[in-house]
Design an enzyme around this catalytic site. Structure first.
Site, PDB file in Angstrom:
ATOM      1  N   ASP A  32      50.576  29.981 -56.954  1.00 45.90           N
ATOM      2  CA  ASP A  32      51.102  31.307 -56.588  1.00 45.90           C
ATOM      3  C   ASP A  32      52.601  31.424 -56.847  1.00 45.90           C
ATOM      4  O   ASP A  32      53.212  32.444 -56.527  1.00 45.90           O
ATOM      5  CB  ASP A  32      50.754  31.664 -55.132  1.00 45.90           C
ATOM      6  CG  ASP A  32      51.586  30.883 -54.130  1.00 45.90           C
ATOM      7  OD1 ASP A  32      52.298  29.935 -54.527  1.00 45.90           O
ATOM      8  OD2 ASP A  32      51.540  31.229 -52.933  1.00 45.90           O
ATOM      9  N   GLY A  36      56.808  26.890 -57.239  1.00 41.17           N
ATOM     10  CA  GLY A  36      56.623  26.455 -58.626  1.00 41.17           C
ATOM     11  C   GLY A  36      57.190  27.492 -59.586  1.00 41.17           C
ATOM     12  O   GLY A  36      57.583  28.597 -59.180  1.00 41.17           O
ATOM     13  N   ASP A  51      46.686  32.750 -54.872  1.00 41.87           N
ATOM     14  CA  ASP A  51      46.801  31.967 -53.640  1.00 41.87           C
ATOM     15  C   ASP A  51      45.643  30.967 -53.561  1.00 41.87           C
ATOM     16  O   ASP A  51      44.482  31.333 -53.779  1.00 41.87           O
ATOM     17  CB  ASP A  51      46.733  32.958 -52.468  1.00 41.87           C
ATOM     18  CG  ASP A  51      46.865  32.295 -51.113  1.00 41.87           C
ATOM     19  OD1 ASP A  51      46.963  31.051 -51.043  1.00 41.87           O
ATOM     20  OD2 ASP A  51      46.862  33.042 -50.114  1.00 41.87           O
ATOM     21  N   TYR A 139      52.726  20.071 -40.855  1.00 35.38           N
ATOM     22  CA  TYR A 139      52.475  19.674 -42.248  1.00 35.38           C
ATOM     23  C   TYR A 139      51.604  18.425 -42.293  1.00 35.38           C
ATOM     24  O   TYR A 139      50.587  18.378 -42.995  1.00 35.38           O
ATOM     25  CB  TYR A 139      53.811  19.418 -42.961  1.00 35.38           C
ATOM     26  CG  TYR A 139      53.665  18.748 -44.311  1.00 35.38           C
ATOM     27  CD1 TYR A 139      53.292  19.482 -45.436  1.00 35.38           C
ATOM     28  CD2 TYR A 139      53.888  17.380 -44.473  1.00 35.38           C
ATOM     29  CE1 TYR A 139      53.138  18.877 -46.677  1.00 35.38           C
ATOM     30  CE2 TYR A 139      53.743  16.764 -45.704  1.00 35.38           C
ATOM     31  CZ  TYR A 139      53.373  17.518 -46.809  1.00 35.38           C
ATOM     32  OH  TYR A 139      53.218  16.904 -48.029  1.00 35.38           O
ATOM     33  N   LYS A 143      47.756  17.795 -43.738  1.00 31.09           N
ATOM     34  CA  LYS A 143      47.415  16.825 -44.789  1.00 31.09           C
ATOM     35  C   LYS A 143      46.283  15.911 -44.328  1.00 31.09           C
ATOM     36  O   LYS A 143      45.380  15.578 -45.094  1.00 31.09           O
ATOM     37  CB  LYS A 143      48.659  16.013 -45.174  1.00 31.09           C
ATOM     38  CG  LYS A 143      49.656  16.815 -46.000  1.00 31.09           C
ATOM     39  CD  LYS A 143      49.061  17.108 -47.364  1.00 31.09           C
ATOM     40  CE  LYS A 143      49.842  18.090 -48.173  1.00 31.09           C
ATOM     41  NZ  LYS A 143      49.246  18.366 -49.476  1.00 31.09           N
ATOM     42  N   ASN A 168      57.279   9.836 -51.136  1.00 33.07           N
ATOM     43  CA  ASN A 168      58.574  10.210 -51.729  1.00 33.07           C
ATOM     44  C   ASN A 168      58.653  10.119 -53.250  1.00 33.07           C
ATOM     45  O   ASN A 168      59.266   9.200 -53.808  1.00 33.07           O
ATOM     46  CB  ASN A 168      59.702   9.368 -51.107  1.00 33.07           C
ATOM     47  CG  ASN A 168      59.883   9.730 -49.649  1.00 33.07           C
ATOM     48  OD1 ASN A 168      59.064   9.353 -48.804  1.00 33.07           O
ATOM     49  ND2 ASN A 168      60.906  10.508 -49.346  1.00 33.07           N
ATOM     50  N   VAL A 183      65.604  14.410 -51.053  1.00 36.74           N
ATOM     51  CA  VAL A 183      66.912  13.757 -50.975  1.00 36.74           C
ATOM     52  C   VAL A 183      67.483  13.392 -52.351  1.00 36.74           C
ATOM     53  O   VAL A 183      68.701  13.527 -52.574  1.00 36.74           O
ATOM     54  CB  VAL A 183      66.848  12.523 -50.030  1.00 36.74           C
ATOM     55  CG1 VAL A 183      65.924  11.446 -50.557  1.00 36.74           C
ATOM     56  CG2 VAL A 183      68.217  11.955 -49.758  1.00 36.74           C
ATOM     57  N   ARG A 207      62.777   4.546 -47.361  1.00 34.78           N
ATOM     58  CA  ARG A 207      61.670   5.271 -47.969  1.00 34.78           C
ATOM     59  C   ARG A 207      61.118   4.463 -49.137  1.00 34.78           C
ATOM     60  O   ARG A 207      61.834   3.659 -49.731  1.00 34.78           O
ATOM     61  CB  ARG A 207      62.146   6.654 -48.495  1.00 34.78           C
ATOM     62  CG  ARG A 207      62.624   7.610 -47.394  1.00 34.78           C
ATOM     63  CD  ARG A 207      61.484   8.063 -46.498  1.00 34.78           C
ATOM     64  NE  ARG A 207      61.920   8.973 -45.436  1.00 34.78           N
ATOM     65  CZ  ARG A 207      62.239   8.603 -44.199  1.00 34.78           C
ATOM     66  NH1 ARG A 207      62.194   7.326 -43.848  1.00 34.78           N
ATOM     67  NH2 ARG A 207      62.601   9.494 -43.296  1.00 34.78           N
ATOM     68  N   ARG A 268      67.847  13.716 -38.121  1.00 37.91           N
ATOM     69  CA  ARG A 268      66.870  14.815 -38.025  1.00 37.91           C
ATOM     70  C   ARG A 268      65.799  14.449 -37.016  1.00 37.91           C
ATOM     71  O   ARG A 268      65.260  13.334 -37.078  1.00 37.91           O
ATOM     72  CB  ARG A 268      66.228  15.076 -39.384  1.00 37.91           C
ATOM     73  CG  ARG A 268      67.102  15.956 -40.248  1.00 37.91           C
ATOM     74  CD  ARG A 268      66.335  16.500 -41.394  1.00 37.91           C
ATOM     75  NE  ARG A 268      65.758  15.439 -42.211  1.00 37.91           N
ATOM     76  CZ  ARG A 268      65.461  15.571 -43.488  1.00 37.91           C
ATOM     77  NH1 ARG A 268      65.682  16.705 -44.081  1.00 37.91           N
ATOM     78  NH2 ARG A 268      64.941  14.575 -44.166  1.00 37.91           N
TER      79      ARG A 268
HETATM   80  N1  LIG Z   1      57.184  15.376 -53.537  1.00 37.56           N
HETATM   81  C1  LIG Z   1      56.787  14.413 -52.701  1.00 37.56           C
HETATM   82  O1  LIG Z   1      57.500  13.425 -52.471  1.00 37.56           O
HETATM   83  C2  LIG Z   1      55.439  14.495 -52.013  1.00 37.56           C
HETATM   84  C3  LIG Z   1      55.113  13.508 -51.066  1.00 37.56           C
HETATM   85  C4  LIG Z   1      53.878  13.567 -50.445  1.00 37.56           C
HETATM   86  C5  LIG Z   1      52.977  14.580 -50.767  1.00 37.56           C
HETATM   87  N2  LIG Z   1      53.336  15.539 -51.668  1.00 37.56           N
HETATM   88  C6  LIG Z   1      52.352  16.575 -51.989  1.00 37.56           C
HETATM   89  O2  LIG Z   1      52.274  16.693 -53.403  1.00 37.56           O
HETATM   90  C7  LIG Z   1      51.908  18.028 -53.759  1.00 37.56           C
HETATM   91  C8  LIG Z   1      52.880  18.582 -54.786  1.00 37.56           C
HETATM   92  O3  LIG Z   1      54.182  18.621 -54.205  1.00 37.56           O
HETATM   93  P1  LIG Z   1      55.509  18.856 -55.063  1.00 37.56           P
HETATM   94  O4  LIG Z   1      56.510  17.874 -54.576  1.00 37.56           O
HETATM   95  O5  LIG Z   1      55.181  18.949 -56.501  1.00 37.56           O
HETATM   96  O6  LIG Z   1      55.967  20.256 -54.478  1.00 37.56           O
HETATM   97  P2  LIG Z   1      56.101  21.691 -55.194  1.00 37.56           P
HETATM   98  O7  LIG Z   1      56.524  22.620 -54.112  1.00 37.56           O
HETATM   99  O8  LIG Z   1      56.959  21.570 -56.418  1.00 37.56           O
HETATM  100  O9  LIG Z   1      54.608  21.978 -55.651  1.00 37.56           O
HETATM  101  C9  LIG Z   1      53.679  22.677 -54.871  1.00 37.56           C
HETATM  102  C10 LIG Z   1      53.092  23.781 -55.736  1.00 37.56           C
HETATM  103  O10 LIG Z   1      52.115  24.480 -54.963  1.00 37.56           O
HETATM  104  C11 LIG Z   1      52.315  25.880 -55.164  1.00 37.56           C
HETATM  105  N3  LIG Z   1      51.839  26.601 -53.975  1.00 37.56           N
HETATM  106  C12 LIG Z   1      52.406  26.626 -52.736  1.00 37.56           C
HETATM  107  N4  LIG Z   1      51.694  27.432 -51.923  1.00 37.56           N
HETATM  108  C13 LIG Z   1      50.655  27.911 -52.661  1.00 37.56           C
HETATM  109  C14 LIG Z   1      49.582  28.790 -52.400  1.00 37.56           C
HETATM  110  N5  LIG Z   1      49.411  29.345 -51.174  1.00 37.56           N
HETATM  111  N6  LIG Z   1      48.717  29.086 -53.381  1.00 37.56           N
HETATM  112  C15 LIG Z   1      48.870  28.541 -54.630  1.00 37.56           C
HETATM  113  N7  LIG Z   1      49.874  27.693 -54.949  1.00 37.56           N
HETATM  114  C16 LIG Z   1      50.757  27.381 -53.969  1.00 37.56           C
HETATM  115  C17 LIG Z   1      53.797  26.057 -55.353  1.00 37.56           C
HETATM  116  O11 LIG Z   1      54.143  27.255 -56.011  1.00 37.56           O
HETATM  117  C18 LIG Z   1      54.141  24.811 -56.170  1.00 37.56           C
HETATM  118  O12 LIG Z   1      54.028  25.050 -57.570  1.00 37.56           O
HETATM  119  C19 LIG Z   1      51.834  18.800 -52.437  1.00 37.56           C
HETATM  120  O13 LIG Z   1      50.497  18.815 -52.003  1.00 37.56           O
HETATM  121  C20 LIG Z   1      52.692  17.964 -51.504  1.00 37.56           C
HETATM  122  O14 LIG Z   1      52.312  18.170 -50.150  1.00 37.56           O
HETATM  123  C21 LIG Z   1      54.539  15.520 -52.292  1.00 37.56           C
END
Ligand SMILES: NC(=O)c1ccc[n+]([C@@H]2O[C@H](COP(=O)([O-])OP(=O)(O)OC[C@H]3O[C@@H](n4cnc5c(N)ncnc54)[C@H](O)[C@@H]3O)[C@@H](O)[C@H]2O)c1
Length: 307
Positions: A32, A36, A51, A139, A143, A168, A183, A207, A268
């Site tokens: 959505d 992104g 969505d 959150y 998950k 991370n 971070v 981390r 935090r």
């Molecule tokens: N980055 C990390 O270190 C990390 C760690 C643990 C888990 N995760 C998980 O990895 C996944 C990707 O995370 P990321 O770091 O790429 O974050 P990000 O925010 O870049 O990616 C999430 C994507 O989901 C899309 N999105 C959000 N809400 C939405 C909705 N309602 N409908 C459709 N699309 C939606 C966003 O537009 C985005 O493109 C997530 O599930 C996140 O919880 C990430």
């Protein structure tokens, strides 16, 4: 093979899409665009802006998909504290919507995305998947709920599900310009601008930083592993080493040639003190292990920021 990637316009999802397109898959992205960017999506993939909790849109996007990679989520822990219902709709209802669409479409496998946050810092490190969980934010609860829904879809319906607990992740396309930025992009951005990087507390919290290419390889391994080994299970996908925030800052200062003292601010609330995965199960069942070293990954990340 047709694949669906939810969240494929985000940091991790768009890197995964690149790897899938490079392997000649027919890739549909559902996102959505809340956090992104359409320009992240490889031009050979088809982007559906919708969505993830919209059952009709997800069903249409899942049509014909053999494998579904589910990454769409609201990933900001603090936002989940401020807006728990919105986070739950996207993360918990969104995951259930994706599983149901995949089942109805006759997909073979769904790789869903969980997080190290489910452990909540209560288990000893390095932490195996069998350690007790203690989610400390809406959150993390969402998950953990997603993991259970994935397992239930395997047990009830025979949909091959694999949930990945990511730790991370960092690398190209991770952005510093959101209120909930991670971070590494924040530190790189501050150091490049000559500003003091903000460190919450003493900076000795640790981390398990994981380079994006290793994370992407984890998804591909989870899609390829035999179902008898991995279906219905959860795996840590992590670099497997523990680094404090001060270590991280030192490494980045070395790479960028800076020497800027950090600004220590209040710790935090709820921040986990130590985080480090035991990734033995992924090595055994998925034949996956992290290959990119911490400093190597940081150098590649800085090179992307300074490109
Ligand atoms: N980055 C990390 O270190 C990390 C760690 C643990 C888990 N995760 C998980 O990895 C996944 C990707 O995370 P990321 O770091 O790429 O974050 P990000 O925010 O870049 O990616 C999430 C994507 O989901 C899309 N999105 C959000 N809400 C939405 C909705 N309602 N409908 C459709 N699309 C939606 C966003 O537009 C985005 O493109 C997530 O599930 C996140 O919880 C990430």
């Amino acid at each position: 093979m047709r694949v669906l990637v939810t969240g494929g316009a985000g940091f991790i999802g768009s890197n995964l899409v690149d790897a899938l397109v490079a392997r000649d898959h027919d890739v549909v992205v559902l996102d959505d665009l809340t956090t992104g960017y359409a320009e992240n999506v490889h031009p050979d993939a088809r982007l559906v802006v919708a969505d993830v909790a919209d059952a009709e849109a997800v069903a249409a996007a899942a049509a014909g998909a053999e494998t579904v990679f589910h990454l769409a989520a609201s990933r900001a822990v603090l936002r989940s504290v401020q807006q728990p219902l919105a986070t739950d709709r996207t993360n918990t209802a969104g995951t259930l919507t994706v599983l149901e669409a995949a089942r109805q479409a006759g997909a073979r496998r769904v790789i869903s995305t969980s997080s190290s946050s489910v452990y909540g810092g209560v288990a000893p490190t390095p932490t195996p998947e069998t350690a007790p969980v203690h989610p400390r934010s809406p959150y993390a609860v969402s998950k953990l709920a997603g993991e259970h829904y994935a397992r239930v879809y395997w047990e009830l319906h025979g949909l091959e599900t694999v949930a990945l607990r990511l730790f991370n992740v960092f690398g190209p396309r991770q952005r510093p310009d959101s209120a909930y930025a991670a971070v590494i992009p924040l530190f790189v951005d501050a150091l490049r601008s000559g500003d003091a990087p903000e460190v919450h507390g003493d900076g000795l919290q640790s981390r398990d930083f994981t380079y994006i290419d290793d994370t992407v390889a984890g998804y591909l391994a989870a899609a390829a592993a035999p179902a008898e080994r991995c279906a219905g299970k959860v795996y840590n996908i992590a670099g497997g080493a523990e680094h404090s925030l001060l270590d991280l800052l030192d490494a980045l200062q070395r790479i960028l040639g800076t020497a800027i003292a950090p600004l220590h601010t209040d710790p935090r609330p709820g921040d986990v003190r130590r985080s480090c995965a035991d990734a033995t199960a992924a090595r055994q069942d998925l034949e996956w292990s992290a290959r990119v070293g911490f400093e190597d990954g940081l150098e590649r990340t800085v090179a992307w920021f300074t490109r």
